[in-house]
Design an enzyme around this catalytic site. Sequence first.
Site, PDB file in Angstrom:
ATOM      1  N   HIS A  82       9.382  11.544  -5.195  1.00 45.77           N
ATOM      2  CA  HIS A  82       7.902  11.975  -5.787  1.00 45.77           C
ATOM      3  C   HIS A  82       7.790  11.459  -6.866  1.00 45.77           C
ATOM      4  CE1 HIS A  82       4.906  14.955  -5.919  1.00 45.77           C
ATOM      5  NE2 HIS A  82       5.272  15.666  -6.750  1.00 45.77           N
ATOM      6  N   CYS A  99      -0.452  18.448  -3.869  1.00 44.62           N
ATOM      7  CA  CYS A  99       0.145  17.150  -3.809  1.00 44.62           C
ATOM      8  C   CYS A  99       0.952  16.761  -2.607  1.00 44.62           C
ATOM      9  CB  CYS A  99       1.252  17.025  -5.268  1.00 44.62           C
ATOM     10  SG  CYS A  99       0.467  17.585  -6.793  1.00 44.62           S
ATOM     11  N   HIS A 145      -0.577   8.919  -9.698  1.00 50.56           N
ATOM     12  CA  HIS A 145      -0.317   9.852  -8.580  1.00 50.56           C
ATOM     13  C   HIS A 145      -1.745  10.324  -8.038  1.00 50.56           C
ATOM     14  CE1 HIS A 145       0.547  13.673  -6.932  1.00 50.56           C
ATOM     15  NE2 HIS A 145       1.143  14.285  -8.066  1.00 50.56           N
TER      16      HIS A 145
END
Length: 554
Positions: free
Chosen positions: A284, A151, A324
Amino acid sequence: MRNGKDLIRNIPENRKKDIEKYLSFKGEDIGNLKFLEAAYLEEIDGFDYKFFKLSPKEASLMDPNQRKFLETAWTAIEDGGYGGNKLKGTKTGVFVGFSNNPLNNYVDIISDVEPGELPISLSGNLTSIIPSRISYLLDLKGPSMLIDTACSSSLTAVHTACRSLKSGECDIAIAGGVKINIMPLDNEIKIGIESSTGRTRAFDDDSDGTGIGEGVISFLLKPLKRAIEDKDNIYAIIKGSAVNQDGTSVGITAPNVKAQTEVILEAWRDSKIDPATLSYIEAHGTGTELGDPLEIEGLNEAFRKHTKKRNFCAISTVKSNIGHLYEASGMAGLLKAVLSLKHKELAPSIHFVKPNDKIDFIDTAVYVNDRLTKWDVNNTARRCGISSFGFSGTNCHVVLEEAPEIKYESVAHDSSAEIIGLTAKSEAALYELVRRYKTFLQNSEGICLKDICSTANTGRTHHNFRLAVVAKDKKELLYKLDFILENKFSGLDRAIGFYGKHFVIMIDKEILQQGELRQKEKLELTTQVGLLTEELAEQDIFDNSLLERYVSYM
């Protein structure tokens, strides 16, 4: 972002049909297919292979991730004013965040449909070629590398690019990230962080996971001093960054709050800023039960080492809008932060109704920004941080500052009129470029016509289909571009603009001697600016110096 739009949706119908066609070819039952809701790109198959000097076959065998990054990197270069051959042979580095998903692999589709083409599909599907493709195309000599930390890949690519610039390995860097969900089927294989609603409800009490999205982003990076000297258009300044690893935690994929605190502190040290002057954090913010509380704890611990102030720093996350993007998520957050600095506004973190009861926001340095607000600061530059924490345990934090206000002197020209030359590889592409320039002009307050024309004429690649428009001010240029959009190029009135085609014709001749093929010669028959410049010279609307500048541009 400004309007708080939720971009999660059903898969576009054209993409759905492509997948169903492929699965039917494999003999699978498509009656009960279920697709994920996600923030989808409208299409992933369209690609101008001729523009990039590729054959249709080579392009069709190329992973869409590679195609989309190639397009976006090219766009970033031209947006920066470095199109044409300006970067050819330079120490320009390319750093791309990408992670290959074994369940979402384009080469598997090739293997099923055209197994005989696998050997020639190799370069189009090697992940390491994603950054190398643009380096090859433009003859770039700086480092070219793929970064895979799950990520945090793309934000780590930015960090790596900055380190390469500082060390002198490269003079300019292209940093980016890409994530495309080629086969977004809702199967039973999960990694445990998925939202039940497909939405990321970051920091909300009803949050239960993250949504998903896709996208591709590229930035052009240069040392600030050189960017100012070269009179570049600067969107924001990267003050500093840091990367670290979770090490041992409760699980290899579980976050480590101490590591998150330390990477933020190290980024602040690298930036040489007072953390109390930060007024925004692009979090995040995955919306997971474990992730959100630990992120706020780590962020608050970092702030407490420098200030006791409460609720002075806004936080939000782009994941609430677009889900995401996994390996491209950090770059998406960076892009949102850069645009926030540019427009001096803080966009809302949507789907936030009731604060997560596991987070004590009252006693923290941060607050969730859930509405569009003006980004006001007191006697300091606007500063913010971006966090990206990898499923792999690699964490990255970047600190940004707003671009300096620099008043460049416009290029001094003798003529009262200006000329803008727009070119493209097809008439349709030229029409689209005119449309984009119209939109730009409508939002170009504070930018003078001379600078717009100079950048358009020298900062873009020149192609075969060409348009020249003369105008005395932005209002006149906007009127003429609007006229062209309504009436197209055919029979264009010279009072509006000049349209022409500039072709290089390649003819292959086989020269035979004594019955054997001796050699193949390529004869290049090149037309010059020719007709267009002759037409311009006939007009008495501007002086010779303007014509000479135009010819030199072409």
